[in-house]
Motif scaffolding. Structure first.
Motif, mmCIF file in Angstrom:
data_model
loop_
_atom_site.group_PDB
_atom_site.id
_atom_site.type_symbol
_atom_site.label_atom_id
_atom_site.label_comp_id
_atom_site.label_asym_id
_atom_site.label_seq_id
_atom_site.Cartn_x
_atom_site.Cartn_y
_atom_site.Cartn_z
ATOM 1 N N ASP A 97 -19.244 31.679 42.175
ATOM 2 C CA ASP A 97 -19.847 32.986 41.880
ATOM 3 C C ASP A 97 -21.264 32.900 41.335
ATOM 4 O O ASP A 97 -22.110 33.735 41.652
ATOM 5 C CB ASP A 97 -18.996 33.723 40.842
ATOM 6 C CG ASP A 97 -17.613 34.011 41.359
ATOM 7 O OD1 ASP A 97 -17.500 34.619 42.433
ATOM 8 O OD2 ASP A 97 -16.640 33.624 40.676
ATOM 9 N N GLU A 116 -12.363 40.113 37.289
ATOM 10 C CA GLU A 116 -13.362 39.051 37.485
ATOM 11 C C GLU A 116 -14.770 39.628 37.482
ATOM 12 O O GLU A 116 -15.697 39.019 36.934
ATOM 13 C CB GLU A 116 -13.103 38.312 38.806
ATOM 14 C CG GLU A 116 -11.965 37.302 38.715
ATOM 15 C CD GLU A 116 -11.786 36.504 39.997
ATOM 16 O OE1 GLU A 116 -10.677 36.025 40.220
ATOM 17 O OE2 GLU A 116 -12.761 36.365 40.768
ATOM 18 N N GLU A 167 -17.571 28.949 38.966
ATOM 19 C CA GLU A 167 -16.639 29.899 39.574
ATOM 20 C C GLU A 167 -15.872 30.580 38.445
ATOM 21 O O GLU A 167 -15.313 29.919 37.575
ATOM 22 C CB GLU A 167 -15.666 29.166 40.511
ATOM 23 C CG GLU A 167 -14.545 30.028 41.076
ATOM 24 C CD GLU A 167 -15.056 31.215 41.896
ATOM 25 O OE1 GLU A 167 -16.101 31.082 42.546
ATOM 26 O OE2 GLU A 167 -14.391 32.275 41.865
ATOM 27 N N LEU A 168 -15.899 31.897 38.459
ATOM 28 C CA LEU A 168 -15.200 32.669 37.435
ATOM 29 C C LEU A 168 -13.911 33.230 38.022
ATOM 30 O O LEU A 168 -13.898 33.737 39.146
ATOM 31 C CB LEU A 168 -16.086 33.808 36.939
ATOM 32 C CG LEU A 168 -17.430 33.383 36.347
ATOM 33 C CD1 LEU A 168 -18.273 34.600 36.042
ATOM 34 C CD2 LEU A 168 -17.237 32.526 35.111
ATOM 35 N N LYS A 169 -12.856 33.143 37.232
ATOM 36 C CA LYS A 169 -11.547 33.605 37.692
ATOM 37 C C LYS A 169 -10.890 34.450 36.614
ATOM 38 O O LYS A 169 -11.017 34.165 35.419
ATOM 39 C CB LYS A 169 -10.628 32.400 37.965
ATOM 40 C CG LYS A 169 -10.981 31.618 39.203
ATOM 41 C CD LYS A 169 -10.538 32.380 40.417
ATOM 42 C CE LYS A 169 -10.889 31.666 41.703
ATOM 43 N NZ LYS A 169 -10.806 32.584 42.841
ATOM 44 N N MET A 184 -12.842 39.067 44.901
ATOM 45 C CA MET A 184 -13.114 39.162 43.461
ATOM 46 C C MET A 184 -12.426 40.398 42.899
ATOM 47 O O MET A 184 -12.637 41.491 43.395
ATOM 48 C CB MET A 184 -14.632 39.231 43.237
ATOM 49 C CG MET A 184 -15.011 39.292 41.777
ATOM 50 S SD MET A 184 -16.809 39.265 41.554
ATOM 51 C CE MET A 184 -17.136 37.514 41.746
HETATM 52 MG MG LIG Z 1 -14.560 34.273 41.263
#
Ligand SMILES: [Mg+2]
Length: 150
Positions: free
Chosen positions: A56, A5, A72-74, A1
């Motif tokens: 996440d 992020e 999911e964070l990107k 990460m």
């Molecule tokens: Mg992520």
């Protein structure tokens, strides 16, 4: 990460817990499977059941015909890795909704709001405003709350 992020995730969680959905605050939580660790720490986490590739955030609310929502964070420009693809497929096969949000609080808000309200998920618009800082994103969330758009 990445740091970006991390900042983005903090903004998303604060929006959810402090501004938008306090009654459900405890049901959105981070799955701590990323981050830098020593080899010993990584071994302990693995033995404890940490599963690489798990998204996440988990919103443990059943809505829209799904058991729950994983997000999911990107950061912009970062893509999913093979572990993430595998895990996302497994979760989806078990009736969980999984979505990836690329550095865009508006998209996070649109997704979570639609999901919680059992709204049609295929009508979500994912705006992609370029180059917003985490601080600017939180200000935006506050102004949107004041305008009662969400
Ligand atoms: Mg992520």
């Amino acid at each position: 990460m990445t740091d970006r992020e991390t900042q983005f995730q903090i903004v998303c969680v604060r929006w959810f817990r402090e501004l938008a959905y306090r009654p459900f605050a405890r049901l959105l939580y981070h799955v701590p499977n990323g981050g830098k660790r020593t080899k010993a720490e990584a071994g302990i986490f693995k033995a404890m059941g940490v599963q690489p590739g798990t998204p996440d955030l988990h919103l443990a609310l059943a809505r829209c015909g799904y058991h729950s929502l994983y997000i999911e964070l990107k950061a912009k420009g970062n893509d999913l890795d093979p572990e993430q693809f595998t895990q996302i497929e497994l979760l989806q096969a078990q009736g969980h909704l999984v979505r990836v949000i690329w550095d865009d609080l508006d998209a996070f808000i649109a997704l979570v709001t639609a999901y919680i309200n059992n709204a049609p998920l295929d009508q979500i618009v994912y705006p992609q405003p370029p180059g917003r800082s985490a601080g600017a994103l939180l200000s935006l969330a506050r102004s949107q709350r004041k305008r009662r758009r969400f």
